[in-house]
Scaffold this motif. Sequence first.
Motif, PDB file in Angstrom:
ATOM      1  N   LYS A  42       0.834  -1.201   0.267  1.00 16.16           N
ATOM      2  CA  LYS A  42      -0.064   0.044  -0.172  1.00 16.16           C
ATOM      3  C   LYS A  42       0.723   1.525   0.091  1.00 16.16           C
ATOM      4  O   LYS A  42       1.725   1.253   0.491  1.00 16.16           O
ATOM      5  N   THR A  43       0.480   2.793  -0.495  1.00 12.23           N
ATOM      6  CA  THR A  43       0.980   3.851  -0.428  1.00 12.23           C
ATOM      7  C   THR A  43      -0.078   4.445   0.723  1.00 12.23           C
ATOM      8  O   THR A  43      -0.704   5.215   0.668  1.00 12.23           O
ATOM      9  N   LEU A  44       1.412   4.945   1.467  1.00 18.66           N
ATOM     10  CA  LEU A  44       0.536   6.355   2.952  1.00 18.66           C
ATOM     11  C   LEU A  44       1.604   7.748   1.735  1.00 18.66           C
ATOM     12  O   LEU A  44       2.561   7.659   1.671  1.00 18.66           O
ATOM     13  N   GLY A  45       0.756   7.815   1.778  1.00 16.21           N
ATOM     14  CA  GLY A  45       1.406   9.806   0.570  1.00 16.21           C
ATOM     15  C   GLY A  45       1.366  10.280   2.533  1.00 16.21           C
ATOM     16  O   GLY A  45       0.683  10.123   3.604  1.00 16.21           O
ATOM     17  N   ILE A  46       2.559  10.987   2.418  1.00 13.90           N
ATOM     18  CA  ILE A  46       1.916  12.247   3.513  1.00 13.90           C
ATOM     19  C   ILE A  46       2.343  13.342   3.585  1.00 13.90           C
ATOM     20  O   ILE A  46       3.330  14.098   2.464  1.00 13.90           O
ATOM     21  N   VAL A  47       1.621  14.653   3.612  1.00 12.87           N
ATOM     22  CA  VAL A  47       1.673  16.350   2.843  1.00 12.87           C
ATOM     23  C   VAL A  47       2.045  16.853   4.044  1.00 12.87           C
ATOM     24  O   VAL A  47       1.484  16.625   5.288  1.00 12.87           O
ATOM     25  N   GLY A  48       1.543  18.041   3.218  1.00 13.56           N
ATOM     26  CA  GLY A  48       1.691  19.012   4.297  1.00 13.56           C
ATOM     27  C   GLY A  48       3.023  20.158   3.696  1.00 13.56           C
ATOM     28  O   GLY A  48       3.146  19.640   2.861  1.00 13.56           O
ATOM     29  N   GLU A  49       2.774  21.277   4.400  1.00  9.47           N
ATOM     30  CA  GLU A  49       3.420  22.929   3.358  1.00  9.47           C
ATOM     31  C   GLU A  49       5.368  22.095   4.045  1.00  9.47           C
ATOM     32  O   GLU A  49       5.748  21.485   4.688  1.00  9.47           O
ATOM     33  N   SER A  50       6.112  23.067   3.297  1.00  7.31           N
ATOM     34  CA  SER A  50       7.469  22.728   3.718  1.00  7.31           C
ATOM     35  C   SER A  50       7.701  22.975   4.804  1.00  7.31           C
ATOM     36  O   SER A  50       7.118  23.757   5.744  1.00  7.31           O
ATOM     37  N   GLY A  51       8.559  22.382   5.763  1.00  8.23           N
ATOM     38  CA  GLY A  51       8.844  22.652   6.653  1.00  8.23           C
ATOM     39  C   GLY A  51       8.072  21.897   7.747  1.00  8.23           C
ATOM     40  O   GLY A  51       8.507  22.165   9.468  1.00  8.23           O
ATOM     41  N   CYS A  52       6.944  21.243   7.353  1.00  8.37           N
ATOM     42  CA  CYS A  52       5.976  20.296   8.405  1.00  8.37           C
ATOM     43  C   CYS A  52       6.799  19.395   9.319  1.00  8.37           C
ATOM     44  O   CYS A  52       5.986  18.384  10.435  1.00  8.37           O
TER      45      CYS A  52
END
Length: 333
Positions: A42-52
């Motif tokens: 499975k793919t876990l996406g990790i998202v958030g703005e730069s520096g998170c």
Amino acid sequence: MIIMEKNNEIILSVKDLKTYIYVNNRCNRAVDGVSFNVHKGKTLGIVGESGCGKSITASSIMQLLPKLSRIESGEIVYHKDDEAIRIDLLERNGKPMRDLRGADISMIFQDPMTALNPVYTIGSQIKENLLYHTSMDKKSMTNKTIEMLEKMGIPLPHQRAEEYPHQFSGGMRQRAMIAMAMSCNPKILIADEPTTALDVTIQAQIFELMQKLKEEHQTAIILITHDMGVIAETADRVAVMYAGKMAEIGNVYDVIKKPKHPYTVGLMNSIPKMGQDTEALMQIEGSMPRLNEIPQGCAFHPRCNQVMEQCKKMVPPMIELEDSNIACWLYPS
Ligand code: SF4
């Protein structure tokens, strides 16, 4: 939709990970108590703005942290061969960790020159990875190297394998690094903004290849990106990070279609949708705080349009809802 997390599907579990960066005797909490599981195939996406803190989280798993950074506490466990072997990655260093890196766990970096050595040819670097981690003979290694370069859309792969990184364009270097990372069919592939510098056609090819790797070898993928469109197309689950902490985590459908955390709602509102007037796009006001200026309480509170008094004083705990886990006082436990 209920989040199913059967233990035998979990290949990597990260618990309460804290990675700090020390600058001028100041401790900056780059990753501050992050927990998540990664599932086989499975793919876990990790998202958030730069520096998170998403890239530092990935580097912590690989134990390839930048200078001045240190894992303070937490647990990173790799469940090799369907739970039969439990490897605590934080207890490994030196050769035992090198044996895992590149074979069981591989990483695609944002900057290809981080992974490529300028004094060796591209082909010899891919072969070196195969030599270290597999029992292939010389001919098979050469064939595999050419095959991987060809799969990455590199023209004249026989010839290009003999060239050095400086003879490749930026996009080709990125593809060569991806070829190297995928060459040993890793069990876990961490991709940190893998296609940022590439044009859309090559981007699509690379995501297709990652998808194939996932299906054929049950590879688990951690995809780090700020692009929610890529997440929607490729991820099974998504984790949203803000100021070193997890804000929301759940199945991709639930998080994208029904975001709950005000930060996730803001991220989703800032993505252009088909036929939408771009002027109607909402931006999240303000910016991610610097690591040494993270506010008290919920770190998102200065930017949150639903802020309450308690948000300014207390950090919200991560609570489990029916369809996602979320850290926000709007959702009391
Ligand atoms: Fe907004 Fe409060 Fe939730 Fe933080 S805890 S996201 S400030 S409502």
